[in-house]
Each structure stands twice: as structure tokens, then as C-alpha cells.
Design a protein around this motif. Sequence first.
Motif, PDB file in Angstrom:
ATOM      1  N   ARG A  93       0.854  -1.186   0.000  1.00 38.99           N
ATOM      2  CA  ARG A  93       0.000   0.000   0.000  1.00 38.99           C
ATOM      3  C   ARG A  93       0.889   1.235   0.000  1.00 38.99           C
ATOM      4  N   PHE A  94       0.263   2.388  -0.267  1.00 44.94           N
ATOM      5  CA  PHE A  94       1.011   3.606   0.010  1.00 44.94           C
ATOM      6  C   PHE A  94       0.125   4.582   0.765  1.00 44.94           C
ATOM      7  N   PRO A  95       0.745   5.379   1.647  1.00 48.97           N
ATOM      8  CA  PRO A  95      -0.020   6.263   2.519  1.00 48.97           C
ATOM      9  C   PRO A  95      -0.273   7.626   1.891  1.00 48.97           C
ATOM     10  N   ARG A  96      -1.360   8.244   2.314  1.00 52.19           N
ATOM     11  CA  ARG A  96      -1.623   9.651   2.010  1.00 52.19           C
ATOM     12  C   ARG A  96      -1.144  10.451   3.216  1.00 52.19           C
ATOM     13  N   THR A  97      -0.087  11.235   3.027  1.00 48.21           N
ATOM     14  CA  THR A  97       0.624  11.839   4.152  1.00 48.21           C
ATOM     15  C   THR A  97       0.451  13.348   4.240  1.00 48.21           C
ATOM     16  N   VAL A  98       0.626  13.848   5.459  1.00 49.00           N
ATOM     17  CA  VAL A  98       0.631  15.287   5.732  1.00 49.00           C
ATOM     18  C   VAL A  98       1.906  15.589   6.516  1.00 49.00           C
ATOM     19  N   PHE A  99       2.679  16.557   6.032  1.00 49.89           N
ATOM     20  CA  PHE A  99       3.933  16.962   6.679  1.00 49.89           C
ATOM     21  C   PHE A  99       3.940  18.471   6.909  1.00 49.89           C
ATOM     22  N   MET A 100       4.768  18.906   7.866  1.00 47.54           N
ATOM     23  CA  MET A 100       5.077  20.312   8.115  1.00 47.54           C
ATOM     24  C   MET A 100       6.568  20.536   7.891  1.00 47.54           C
ATOM     25  N   PRO A 101       7.010  21.796   7.865  1.00 53.25           N
ATOM     26  CA  PRO A 101       8.452  22.055   7.824  1.00 53.25           C
ATOM     27  C   PRO A 101       9.134  21.529   9.088  1.00 53.25           C
ATOM     28  N   GLY A 102      10.440  21.452   9.043  1.00 55.49           N
ATOM     29  CA  GLY A 102      11.204  21.096  10.224  1.00 55.49           C
ATOM     30  C   GLY A 102      11.264  22.235  11.217  1.00 55.49           C
ATOM     31  N   GLU A 103      11.714  21.924  12.426  1.00 52.46           N
ATOM     32  CA  GLU A 103      11.956  22.912  13.480  1.00 52.46           C
ATOM     33  C   GLU A 103      10.711  23.675  13.907  1.00 52.46           C
ATOM     34  N   VAL A 104       9.551  23.008  13.847  1.00 51.87           N
ATOM     35  CA  VAL A 104       8.355  23.574  14.462  1.00 51.87           C
ATOM     36  C   VAL A 104       8.288  23.072  15.901  1.00 51.87           C
ATOM     37  N   THR A 105       7.462  23.696  16.729  1.00 49.48           N
ATOM     38  CA  THR A 105       7.388  23.295  18.131  1.00 49.48           C
ATOM     39  C   THR A 105       6.489  22.074  18.300  1.00 49.48           C
ATOM     40  N   ALA A 106       6.623  21.430  19.438  1.00 50.41           N
ATOM     41  CA  ALA A 106       5.785  20.275  19.744  1.00 50.41           C
ATOM     42  C   ALA A 106       4.313  20.669  19.786  1.00 50.41           C
ATOM     43  N   GLU A 107       4.020  21.867  20.300  1.00 53.59           N
ATOM     44  CA  GLU A 107       2.627  22.330  20.370  1.00 53.59           C
ATOM     45  C   GLU A 107       2.050  22.565  18.981  1.00 53.59           C
ATOM     46  N   GLN A 108       2.870  23.074  18.073  1.00 56.07           N
ATOM     47  CA  GLN A 108       2.403  23.306  16.703  1.00 56.07           C
ATOM     48  C   GLN A 108       2.134  21.987  15.993  1.00 56.07           C
ATOM     49  N   ARG A 109       3.033  21.029  16.149  1.00 55.47           N
ATOM     50  CA  ARG A 109       2.804  19.709  15.546  1.00 55.47           C
ATOM     51  C   ARG A 109       1.549  19.067  16.120  1.00 55.47           C
ATOM     52  N   ALA A 110       1.387  19.137  17.432  1.00 57.26           N
ATOM     53  CA  ALA A 110       0.226  18.524  18.087  1.00 57.26           C
ATOM     54  C   ALA A 110      -1.077  19.150  17.592  1.00 57.26           C
ATOM     55  N   PHE A 111      -1.061  20.442  17.342  1.00 54.65           N
ATOM     56  CA  PHE A 111      -2.271  21.104  16.843  1.00 54.65           C
ATOM     57  C   PHE A 111      -2.701  20.509  15.509  1.00 54.65           C
ATOM     58  N   TYR A 112      -1.756  20.335  14.594  1.00 53.21           N
ATOM     59  CA  TYR A 112      -2.116  19.834  13.270  1.00 53.21           C
ATOM     60  C   TYR A 112      -2.422  18.336  13.284  1.00 53.21           C
ATOM     61  N   VAL A 113      -1.821  17.600  14.209  1.00 53.35           N
ATOM     62  CA  VAL A 113      -2.200  16.191  14.358  1.00 53.35           C
ATOM     63  C   VAL A 113      -3.685  16.098  14.710  1.00 53.35           C
ATOM     64  N   GLU A 114      -4.106  16.905  15.689  1.00 49.14           N
ATOM     65  CA  GLU A 114      -5.510  16.862  16.090  1.00 49.14           C
ATOM     66  C   GLU A 114      -6.421  17.431  15.004  1.00 49.14           C
ATOM     67  N   LEU A 115      -5.936  18.422  14.274  1.00 47.41           N
ATOM     68  CA  LEU A 115      -6.731  18.956  13.165  1.00 47.41           C
ATOM     69  C   LEU A 115      -6.982  17.875  12.121  1.00 47.41           C
ATOM     70  N   MET A 116      -5.931  17.149  11.732  1.00 47.65           N
ATOM     71  CA  MET A 116      -6.093  16.092  10.737  1.00 47.65           C
ATOM     72  C   MET A 116      -6.947  14.951  11.275  1.00 47.65           C
ATOM     73  N   ARG A 117      -6.840  14.677  12.572  1.00 47.98           N
ATOM     74  CA  ARG A 117      -7.685  13.640  13.160  1.00 47.98           C
ATOM     75  C   ARG A 117      -9.155  14.022  13.039  1.00 47.98           C
ATOM     76  N   LYS A 118      -9.465  15.278  13.343  1.00 50.55           N
ATOM     77  CA  LYS A 118     -10.849  15.735  13.239  1.00 50.55           C
ATOM     78  C   LYS A 118     -11.339  15.702  11.790  1.00 50.55           C
ATOM     79  N   VAL A 119     -10.470  16.066  10.863  1.00 47.51           N
ATOM     80  CA  VAL A 119     -10.833  16.009   9.445  1.00 47.51           C
ATOM     81  C   VAL A 119     -11.250  14.594   9.054  1.00 47.51           C
TER      82      VAL A 119
END
Length: 338
Positions: A264-290
Motif C-alpha cells: 500500500r502507500f499512505p496519504r501523508t501530511v507533513f510540516m516544515p522542520g523545526e516547528v514546536t511540539a505544540e504546533q505539531r500537536a495542533f495539526y495532528v488533532e486537526l487532521m484527526r478531526k478532518v
Amino acid sequence: MRKAFVRRTSRLFLGCTLIAAGALPALAHAAWQPDKNVEIVVAGGPGGGTDQLGRLIQSIITTHKFLDVNTIVLNKGGGNGAEAFLDLKMNKGDPEKLVIGTNNIYLLPLVSKLGYQWQELTPIAAVAEDDFILWSYKGAPWKDAKSFYEAVKADPSNLRMGGSQSKDVDQTLTLLLNQTTHSKLVYIPFKSGSEAATQLAGKHIAANVNNPSESISQWRGDQVEPLCVFSKERMAYTEKVAGEKSWADVPTCHEQGLGIDQYRFPRTVFMPGEVTAEQRAFYVELMRKVTETPEFKAYVKQNALVPTFLEGEPLTAYIEKDTARVTPVFKEAGWLKN
């Protein structure tokens, strides 16, 4: 990577956009929230599968008011998606930029000399997976995958496997099949999965390994037949899609003795490097809700995708396992650049 995916996404919104509007609250209490417009960069051209997924995500975010800022979709599909991934690297620390891709974000650096590695970026989530199916044309002398590969091993000279692009997932799967079946099936690259489906329907090639949505029209038109799906278990979709047949009726390739349990292959979402843990966590939950919305679930079902949500360590492990699996194949084929 794959340019053709599905052409019917827009119809999904008619039946489910209003069902849950306002049902899922905005991420109002998160430790961090974007205060600028969010760019959703699509690692592919307009109209392809990655583009449609990016625009679906944008529509869901807007409809359900998940963000207090606007979203903008930009296409950067040059170099098989490398344009988008290099853009991420150049914008390290930018918390208002997302890229929608596939496994190309971590496999491209293996086969092309690019200025980034996936470890320099920030994985957010895999929001779905695509199954692959071995298809042949209607009326072929072989009736299942096992007999097809028996024909390949007996005389491969007049048989060809078609697929989307070169040094990509379709060709990789073809090489894996050659290894596990001890065969020498020649691969012919086309511009898209759609073109590979048309070539198979016209009997110009013997088989392809399209995703379900790429060949469903030809299946419904009684031009092609699915021989097996590269999955550990049969697909879960039991509704009839081609005459009296459903996706669940397609046997697994493991059942047919091809030696590949799953591909299989995944449909992925990435951010730039060197973002904060809080910023990454926000988008993880955003994508989960989507992925929890009716619109997204309808999209997954219509395209016979595998419902998947991976983030954090499970996603990293997935990437590392997938990379380790294909690296020897790339090496044997002479593709490795590093």
C-alpha cells in the motif's frame, strides 16, 4: 506520485456537507493556534489524487470551522512532488504550512539527488492508504493471478505490465513481484494510472497494478478484471460495484500465492522542520478531526481507500519499515542515488 486517482470527489459534498456542519468544534482550547492563513501545499498537479485530497481537507476545515484563519491550496507538483518538499525544507520553522503527499516525500530522496531528507521535515499524519490490485483485461487466457504468473514465467516475451510513471510505486511493485515469483515481467510506464487503465482495456498490455479508483470505470464497463488485491485481508467494501461483484469479492494476492502479503502507500501530511511540539500537536488533532467527518469517510468509501490514521512513533515506524522494504529493490534496479 500517482497523477490519476479519482474524478468524482466533488459529488461527495452534496450529501454530507450539511450533515455535520458545526458538529465538531474548532480547536479553540489548543495550546497553540495559527494566527496567519494556512497554506496547504499539494505535491502534485491540479486534478490528480493528491490535489483532490488537499482540496477536500480544505473544504472540510472551512465547512466545520476548524480554524479561525483561512486556508489556501497551492499546487507544487514539479519533480514528482520534489518542488513541494523542497519548499518545506526552505521554510523551516513555519507553522502555517502543510504539504499533502504520499510515500514520495520519503522515497524520492532515495532515487533522486534532492536537497532534503524526510527526517529534516515534520511528519503530521497518514490519513488514509491506497490498496493496489493486479488487473488484467477481460477475456484473458488466465483467470486468476496464479495462472497469470505461470504464463509470465513460461514466456514473458509478449507480456507487459503497465503502470503510472517510472521509478515509482507501480514499478516498485512490479519488481517485487518479479522477485517473489522468479519472473521477468517487463514494465511499461505511462503518464498516469488512468492511461494505464485505458491501455489495459484496449489489450495493449497484459496487466497493471492500479488502485481501485483508477480502474473502476473499466471494471464496470466489463473491460478489465481484478485478479487479486495486495492486502493481508480482503477489502471490507461489500456493496456491488461492477455487476454482481464487490471489492470484497477480490481475492488477496497472498491467497493466489504471489508471495507479497501487503503493498500500500499512505496519504501523508507533513510540516516544515523545526516547528514546536505544540504546533505539531495542533495539526495532528486537526487532521484527526478532518478524518472523523462524514465527508472524509464518504471519500474513503467511494474510492475504496483503507481507513488509516497514523501519527507520532507509529507513523515514523511505518516510514522506516516501508523504506527498508523497498531499498534493496531500488539497489538491485540501480536506482539508489545515496
